[in-house]
Enzyme design. Structure first.
Site, PDB file in Angstrom:
ATOM      1  N   ASP A 103      79.782 -67.031  51.467  1.00  0.00           N
ATOM      2  CA  ASP A 103      79.168 -65.777  51.927  1.00  0.00           C
ATOM      3  C   ASP A 103      79.746 -65.301  53.263  1.00  0.00           C
ATOM      4  OD1 ASP A 103      77.544 -65.681  49.698  1.00  0.00           O
ATOM      5  OD2 ASP A 103      75.937 -66.829  50.647  1.00  0.00           O
ATOM      6  N   ARG A 158      82.958 -57.897  46.784  1.00  0.00           N
ATOM      7  CA  ARG A 158      83.194 -58.046  48.229  1.00  0.00           C
ATOM      8  C   ARG A 158      84.660 -58.001  48.594  1.00  0.00           C
ATOM      9  NH1 ARG A 158      78.505 -62.350  49.916  1.00  0.00           N
ATOM     10  NH2 ARG A 158      76.885 -60.755  49.991  1.00  0.00           N
TER      11      ARG A 158
HETATM   12  C1  S3P Z   1      73.413 -69.446  46.745  1.00  0.00           C
HETATM   13  C2  S3P Z   1      74.617 -69.750  46.175  1.00  0.00           C
HETATM   14  C3  S3P Z   1      75.836 -68.928  46.342  1.00  0.00           C
HETATM   15  C4  S3P Z   1      75.696 -67.942  47.501  1.00  0.00           C
HETATM   16  C5  S3P Z   1      74.361 -67.261  47.510  1.00  0.00           C
HETATM   17  C6  S3P Z   1      73.233 -68.272  47.619  1.00  0.00           C
HETATM   18  C7  S3P Z   1      72.252 -70.331  46.486  1.00  0.00           C
HETATM   19  O1  S3P Z   1      76.053 -68.201  45.151  1.00  0.00           O
HETATM   20  O2  S3P Z   1      76.720 -66.982  47.439  1.00  0.00           O
HETATM   21  O3  S3P Z   1      74.259 -66.355  48.596  1.00  0.00           O
HETATM   22  O4  S3P Z   1      71.241 -70.237  47.208  1.00  0.00           O
HETATM   23  O5  S3P Z   1      72.329 -71.153  45.556  1.00  0.00           O
HETATM   24  P1  S3P Z   1      76.846 -68.841  43.891  1.00  0.00           P
HETATM   25  O6  S3P Z   1      76.027 -69.914  43.335  1.00  0.00           O
HETATM   26  O7  S3P Z   1      77.001 -67.689  42.923  1.00  0.00           O
HETATM   27  O8  S3P Z   1      78.151 -69.301  44.441  1.00  0.00           O
END
Ligand code: S3P
Length: 450
Positions: free
Chosen positions: A333, A364
């Site tokens: 992120d 993004r």
């Molecule tokens: C998250 C996992 C990530 C991240 C998101 C929060 C989580 O996404 O980008 O902001 O809390 O499990 P992805 O699992 O799609 O990588």
């Protein structure tokens, strides 16, 4: 759909950041978004009362709180980040009456699909224009293997989606095609109600908050290494989940904005308090240190089962670096704000392996590229790599389209604090999903917004 002057959440709220004096002072970022969603969900699934301290009171998390209520939990805000959840209990969830509307939140949607998937109830998942673009097939595919029925979905596996879960999820071993904590968590949460073992294998380790919380609430979870960077996680089904207090540490993904701002604004000296230092979340810190950042990690301690520390951040001239693809899960992120830092560095920064950035709250990669372009930064996209040519300074003067994406909004506001001309974003509304106090918190340090 967003129009020229309206976002999905009402009128657009443009915001401008202008060159600011030194940033000085202390700041405690809001509670971690990932842990906040999970605290509520585990509260729902546990028997008894789960007290939560430091919950992120951002829109994404409030949607998850509403979904927990719709599934049978009693969720109460006591004030000042303190909440309590009276669980419905694993196996005893109610069928929600209306649509589960998750707004902008991919995490809430995907984790709850897993929760519903492990119960014999039907639920409809939906959200805003950004959420409706995000791929959900990656979640539905393993859930279907476990016995979940997809009653309806929008083309391409998008929301709105209606599923019917099963009270007897089949135990599966699933090799995840992407390093995604959301996918891993959806499978494990569905597997909670399985009579057997559920195993997820990931090629690159993603954030491990779900595994940690499963164990903390009393489930048996085994985690082994798998290959050079991967992990194999096995959960024994049908544990008795017991309510326990959750203390939410400060979100490193929100801390990233004041942190990068302090590095970039000359003369700055800012202390970020209580930031979570989970090794699977601090790839940005490693990268910034490689770029020559002046970050002193002080007062390391453990709070609520996570490593936390205070970070003293002072301005430094950064230099370009090569960021390896295998670091992406630990800073997934943070690439938008890293791209901003790279623009002010000297020399080239190459960020490798960013395919997952295309399916976040916005594309993004495209949104960052466009934001750099309108502010006079030279960049290139080669395959899934983003290459930023740092010139030590940025012209600014652009208006950035945020595409309902909070992190695009905050990243380019950070740019405007240092660029030669102010930077405007078209809509600041989405900042409330993860960092509702962003503006006053940064203004207190000396940031100039209008
Ligand atoms: C998250 C996992 C990530 C991240 C998101 C929060 C989580 O996404 O980008 O902001 O809390 O499990 P992805 O699992 O799609 O990588």
């Amino acid at each position: 759909m967003a129009t020229a002057s309206h976002s999905a959440h009402g009128p657009q709220q443009p915001m401008t950041a202008s060159a600011s004096g030194p940033l000085k002072g202390r700041l405690k970022p809001p509670g971690d978004k990932s842990i906040s969603h999970r605290a509520l969900i585990f509260g729902l699934l546990a028997k008894g009362e789960t007290p939560i301290e430091g919950l992120l009171e951002g829109d994404d998390v409030l949607r998850t709180a509403d979904a927990c209520r719709a599934l049978g939990a009693k969720v109460e805000r006591l004030g000042d980040g303190k909440w309590k959840v009276q669980g419905a209990g694993l196996g005893s969830l109610l069928e929600p009456q209306g649509v589960l509307d998750f707004g902008n939140a991919g995490t809430g949607t995907r984790l709850m699909m897993g929760v519903v998937g492990g119960h014999a109830i039907k639920a409809t998942f939906d959200g805003d224009a950004s959420l409706r673009k995000r791929p959900m097939r990656r979640i539905l595919d393993p859930l279907v293997l476990m016995g979940v029925e997809v009653l309806s979905e929008t083309e391409g596996g998008r929301c709105p989606i209606v599923i019917r879960g099963t009270a007897e999820p089949a135990p599966i071993e699933y090799r995840s095609p992407v390093a995604s904590a959301q996918l891993k968590s959806a499978i494990l949460l569905a597997g909670l109600n399985s009579p057997g073992r559920t195993t997820v294998i990931e090629g690159e380790a993603s954030r491990d908050h779900t595994e940690k919380m499963l164990a903390y609430f009393g489930a048996t979870v085994h985690v082994e290494k798998d290959g050079a960077h991967g992990r194999k996680i096995t959960l024994e089904g049908r544990p008795e989940l017991k309510a326990r207090e959750v203390i939410v540490p400060a979100d490193p993904s929100s801390a990233a904005f004041p942190l990068v701002a302090a590095l970039l604004v000359p003369g700055s000296d800012v202390t970020i308090e209580g930031m979570m230092m989970n090794p699977l979340r601090i790839g940005l810190l490693t990268t910034l240190q490689e770029m020559g950042a002046n970050i002193e990690v002080t007062n390391p301690r453990i709070e609520g089962g996570e490593d936390v520390a205070d970070l003293r951040v002072r301005h430094a001239q950064l230099k370009g670096v090569d960021v390896p693809a295998d670091r992406a899960p630990s800073m997934i992120d943070e690439y938008p704000v890293l791209a901003v830092a790279a623009a002010f560095a000297t020399g080239e920064t190459r960020m490798r392996g960013l395919s997952e950035l295309r399916v976040k709250e916005s594309d993004r990669l495209a949104a960052v590229a466009e934001g750099l372009r309108v502010n006079g930064v030279t960049y290139a996209i080669e395959g899934d790599d983003l290459i930023v040519q740092g010139a030590g300074k940025v012209a600014g003067g652009g208006t950035v389209e945020t595409h309902l994406d909070h992190r695009i909004a905050m990243s380019f506001l950070v740019m405007g604090l240092v660029s030669q001309k102010p930077v405007t974003i078209d809509d600041a509304a989405m900042i409330a999903t993860s960092f509702p106090t962003f503006r006053p918190a940064l203004e207190r340090l000396g940031a100039i917004f209008s």
